[in-house]
Scaffold this motif. Sequence first.
Motif, PDB file in Angstrom:
ATOM      1  N   GLU A  94      -8.301   3.862 -14.139  1.00 17.20           N
ATOM      2  CA  GLU A  94      -8.165   3.220 -12.813  1.00 17.20           C
ATOM      3  C   GLU A  94      -8.015   1.708 -12.950  1.00 17.20           C
ATOM      4  O   GLU A  94      -7.238   1.089 -12.229  1.00 17.20           O
ATOM      5  CB  GLU A  94      -9.386   3.549 -11.947  1.00 17.20           C
ATOM      6  N   TYR A 144       3.028  -6.198  -8.204  1.00 13.36           N
ATOM      7  CA  TYR A 144       3.074  -7.038  -7.003  1.00 13.36           C
ATOM      8  C   TYR A 144       3.499  -8.466  -7.357  1.00 13.36           C
ATOM      9  O   TYR A 144       4.358  -9.054  -6.696  1.00 13.36           O
ATOM     10  CB  TYR A 144       1.702  -7.020  -6.308  1.00 13.36           C
ATOM     11  N   ILE A 196      -8.512   3.229  -4.374  1.00 11.90           N
ATOM     12  CA  ILE A 196      -7.919   2.291  -5.332  1.00 11.90           C
ATOM     13  C   ILE A 196      -6.913   1.347  -4.660  1.00 11.90           C
ATOM     14  O   ILE A 196      -6.906   0.145  -4.934  1.00 11.90           O
ATOM     15  CB  ILE A 196      -7.319   3.038  -6.560  1.00 11.90           C
ATOM     16  N   SER A 197      -6.107   1.883  -3.736  1.00 13.99           N
ATOM     17  CA  SER A 197      -5.151   1.040  -3.001  1.00 13.99           C
ATOM     18  C   SER A 197      -5.897  -0.022  -2.204  1.00 13.99           C
ATOM     19  O   SER A 197      -5.505  -1.184  -2.162  1.00 13.99           O
ATOM     20  CB  SER A 197      -4.315   1.873  -2.046  1.00 13.99           C
ATOM     21  N   LYS A 253      -8.858  -1.214  -2.843  1.00 11.38           N
ATOM     22  CA  LYS A 253      -9.432  -2.201  -3.772  1.00 11.38           C
ATOM     23  C   LYS A 253      -8.358  -3.229  -4.184  1.00 11.38           C
ATOM     24  O   LYS A 253      -8.601  -4.424  -4.248  1.00 11.38           O
ATOM     25  CB  LYS A 253      -9.950  -1.479  -5.026  1.00 11.38           C
ATOM     26  N   ILE A 254      -7.155  -2.705  -4.462  1.00  9.31           N
ATOM     27  CA  ILE A 254      -6.070  -3.590  -4.926  1.00  9.31           C
ATOM     28  C   ILE A 254      -5.654  -4.559  -3.824  1.00  9.31           C
ATOM     29  O   ILE A 254      -5.519  -5.755  -4.053  1.00  9.31           O
ATOM     30  CB  ILE A 254      -4.862  -2.758  -5.445  1.00  9.31           C
ATOM     31  N   ILE A 255      -5.505  -4.035  -2.604  1.00 11.65           N
ATOM     32  CA  ILE A 255      -5.089  -4.904  -1.489  1.00 11.65           C
ATOM     33  C   ILE A 255      -6.153  -5.964  -1.212  1.00 11.65           C
ATOM     34  O   ILE A 255      -5.849  -7.134  -0.988  1.00 11.65           O
ATOM     35  CB  ILE A 255      -4.784  -4.050  -0.220  1.00 11.65           C
ATOM     36  N   VAL A 291       0.843  -1.206   0.000  1.00 10.48           N
ATOM     37  CA  VAL A 291       0.000   0.000   0.000  1.00 10.48           C
ATOM     38  C   VAL A 291       0.874   1.251   0.000  1.00 10.48           C
ATOM     39  O   VAL A 291       0.578   2.239  -0.674  1.00 10.48           O
ATOM     40  CB  VAL A 291      -0.931   0.001   1.245  1.00 10.48           C
ATOM     41  N   ILE A 322      -1.159  -4.730  -9.750  1.00  9.76           N
ATOM     42  CA  ILE A 322      -1.212  -6.190  -9.496  1.00  9.76           C
ATOM     43  C   ILE A 322      -0.003  -6.857 -10.172  1.00  9.76           C
ATOM     44  O   ILE A 322       0.657  -7.712  -9.585  1.00  9.76           O
ATOM     45  CB  ILE A 322      -2.534  -6.806 -10.033  1.00  9.76           C
ATOM     46  N   GLN A 341      -4.973  -0.415 -11.718  1.00 11.34           N
ATOM     47  CA  GLN A 341      -5.129  -1.571 -10.823  1.00 11.34           C
ATOM     48  C   GLN A 341      -4.375  -2.788 -11.387  1.00 11.34           C
ATOM     49  O   GLN A 341      -3.615  -3.441 -10.678  1.00 11.34           O
ATOM     50  CB  GLN A 341      -6.620  -1.887 -10.684  1.00 11.34           C
ATOM     51  N   LYS A 360      -8.209  -7.167  -3.439  1.00 13.04           N
ATOM     52  CA  LYS A 360      -8.124  -8.132  -4.537  1.00 13.04           C
ATOM     53  C   LYS A 360      -6.968  -9.106  -4.297  1.00 13.04           C
ATOM     54  O   LYS A 360      -7.110 -10.314  -4.483  1.00 13.04           O
ATOM     55  CB  LYS A 360      -7.922  -7.390  -5.871  1.00 13.04           C
ATOM     56  N   ILE A 361      -5.819  -8.550  -3.882  1.00 15.03           N
ATOM     57  CA  ILE A 361      -4.640  -9.398  -3.620  1.00 15.03           C
ATOM     58  C   ILE A 361      -4.977 -10.448  -2.560  1.00 15.03           C
ATOM     59  O   ILE A 361      -4.658 -11.622  -2.708  1.00 15.03           O
ATOM     60  CB  ILE A 361      -3.420  -8.526  -3.183  1.00 15.03           C
ATOM     61  N   MET A 378       2.053   1.904  -3.408  1.00 18.24           N
ATOM     62  CA  MET A 378       0.931   2.375  -4.242  1.00 18.24           C
ATOM     63  C   MET A 378       0.603   3.830  -3.930  1.00 18.24           C
ATOM     64  O   MET A 378       0.373   4.625  -4.829  1.00 18.24           O
ATOM     65  CB  MET A 378      -0.293   1.490  -4.019  1.00 18.24           C
ATOM     66  N   ASN A 379       0.625   4.154  -2.632  1.00 27.86           N
ATOM     67  CA  ASN A 379       0.322   5.539  -2.252  1.00 27.86           C
ATOM     68  C   ASN A 379       1.301   6.523  -2.881  1.00 27.86           C
ATOM     69  O   ASN A 379       0.936   7.627  -3.266  1.00 27.86           O
ATOM     70  CB  ASN A 379       0.355   5.699  -0.730  1.00 27.86           C
ATOM     71  N   MET A 422      -5.606   5.331   3.458  1.00 22.65           N
ATOM     72  CA  MET A 422      -5.454   4.515   2.249  1.00 22.65           C
ATOM     73  C   MET A 422      -6.491   4.951   1.209  1.00 22.65           C
ATOM     74  O   MET A 422      -7.662   5.112   1.558  1.00 22.65           O
ATOM     75  CB  MET A 422      -5.664   3.037   2.586  1.00 22.65           C
ATOM     76  N   SER A 423      -6.057   5.149  -0.028  1.00 27.48           N
ATOM     77  CA  SER A 423      -6.995   5.600  -1.058  1.00 27.48           C
ATOM     78  C   SER A 423      -7.906   4.442  -1.453  1.00 27.48           C
ATOM     79  O   SER A 423      -7.623   3.280  -1.154  1.00 27.48           O
ATOM     80  CB  SER A 423      -6.231   6.076  -2.277  1.00 27.48           C
ATOM     81  N   GLU A 470       0.411   6.251  -6.983  1.00 29.81           N
ATOM     82  CA  GLU A 470      -0.951   6.169  -7.521  1.00 29.81           C
ATOM     83  C   GLU A 470      -1.333   7.371  -8.402  1.00 29.81           C
ATOM     84  O   GLU A 470      -1.698   7.196  -9.568  1.00 29.81           O
ATOM     85  CB  GLU A 470      -1.916   6.042  -6.340  1.00 29.81           C
TER      86      GLU A 470
END
Lengths: 191, 257
Positions: A53, A64, B4-5, B7-9, A27, A61, A57, B11-12, A30-31, B1-2, A34
């Motif tokens: 978006e 990651y 989108i972040s 949502k991604i976490i 995170v 992914i 995303q 999903k992960i 990403m922050n 946490m935004s 983003e």
Amino acid sequence: MQSNYIHEDKTDEDLVKLSLIDSNNFVLLMNRYENKFLRYIRRISNSNHEDAEDILQDSFIKMYQNLNAFDPKLKFSSWAYRITHNQVISEYRKKKSRPLFYFSEIVDEMLTSLKEGNSLEDKIDADLQNKKILKIINELDKKYREVMHLKFIENKTYEEISDILQKPIGTVGTLINRAKKKFKKEYERDK
Amino acid sequence: MSEISKKIIEKIKDEQIKPNERWKLLMRDYSVWALGGFSILVGGFAVGVSIYLLTDHDWVIYKATERNFWTTALMLIPYFWLIILIIFGIISFYNVRHTKRGYKYQGYLIIMISIIFSLLLGGILFATGLGEKIDEALYTNVKPYRQLIKHRSDMWQTPTKGRIAGKIIEIREDKNIVIVAFGGNEWLIDITDAKRHPAVRIKIDQIIMILGEPIQNDYFIATEILPWMGNNLQNKSFLFKNGKPPVIERIFKQRAY
């Protein structure tokens, strides 16, 4: 996210290592990127905000999933830009739509600058000029558009562009020179 | 946490996405390097065998034909190995380009380095006799290879084009000799007016090459006699064990002359 504060002073490379231990640490990366990447995606693709978006995303992914492939000798941002760039290209191939510089972003920036109170006429002139510049860049071939964008809009160095586009530095230099010449020619013609 | 972040976490976590394992990525990197290295190796083989084939040919044969030197050269180029070299050159280029840092190097630099490696390796293979061994192994065991490659012995099985070679089996008063050619036929050769290379010894069991003119199906008038080692290999006898080219000895043995 109690760890956010603790890890604020960590480098991107440190955060990659920490993300491999705990996905929550991702995170923090990403922050950091983003907004930058969202802007980048919108600038080089013709996606709307939602599509951008989605691309972002998918890019995160992919980052990651490939954290173990990150080479610490590179800058994390270059590696991440490369993945994002490739994701845009991949989406473009899927949808068969041509990546374009997205103008609404520029219009937004124009409105913001208008609010800032400098001479209105100067601002309009400058923004029209920006719009014209972007229009010319947009009309260049893809290979020139990419380097012009990274060099003059994202302010990347030759080495970073080389790592993002996976091209030799010499080739990047040649492309930028040619792109500048083509740009100048078109700009003079539009005058 | 935004958003989108978040949502991604999510999903992960929901999809249990994990970073690809390091060993798998390393395996991929090593395979790219291994395939690149293998291609350079094959390129080296191609160069080694090509040098052997080119030096093994007798470049004087253009004298016996109406062709000039360059037409002969075009005829003798081992195209099969040249194509192999090009194909594996492209594969090695592609693989080096797809290594982690391969993109940093200019294409021409990768091509040049790959060519230099192949030449060096090919030179070593040729000098150590492995080029010849590879050619011999393929020539003996792979039928299509025999059709693809013009061997030195093939060039001397063309009496109608004024070239013949074989082993002396009979000498008749220093004017005529009988040879058994590579094809297995016996030929009576008139050597009365033939120019003889200083290294030629008219002796039983000697292998010689003859330029001249066929008169009948089994009668040939020689204009020039050369030793099997060829003019271009005269000074390279160190390459052959016992001073004789082993391939031809084996060809004779195989055909049980």
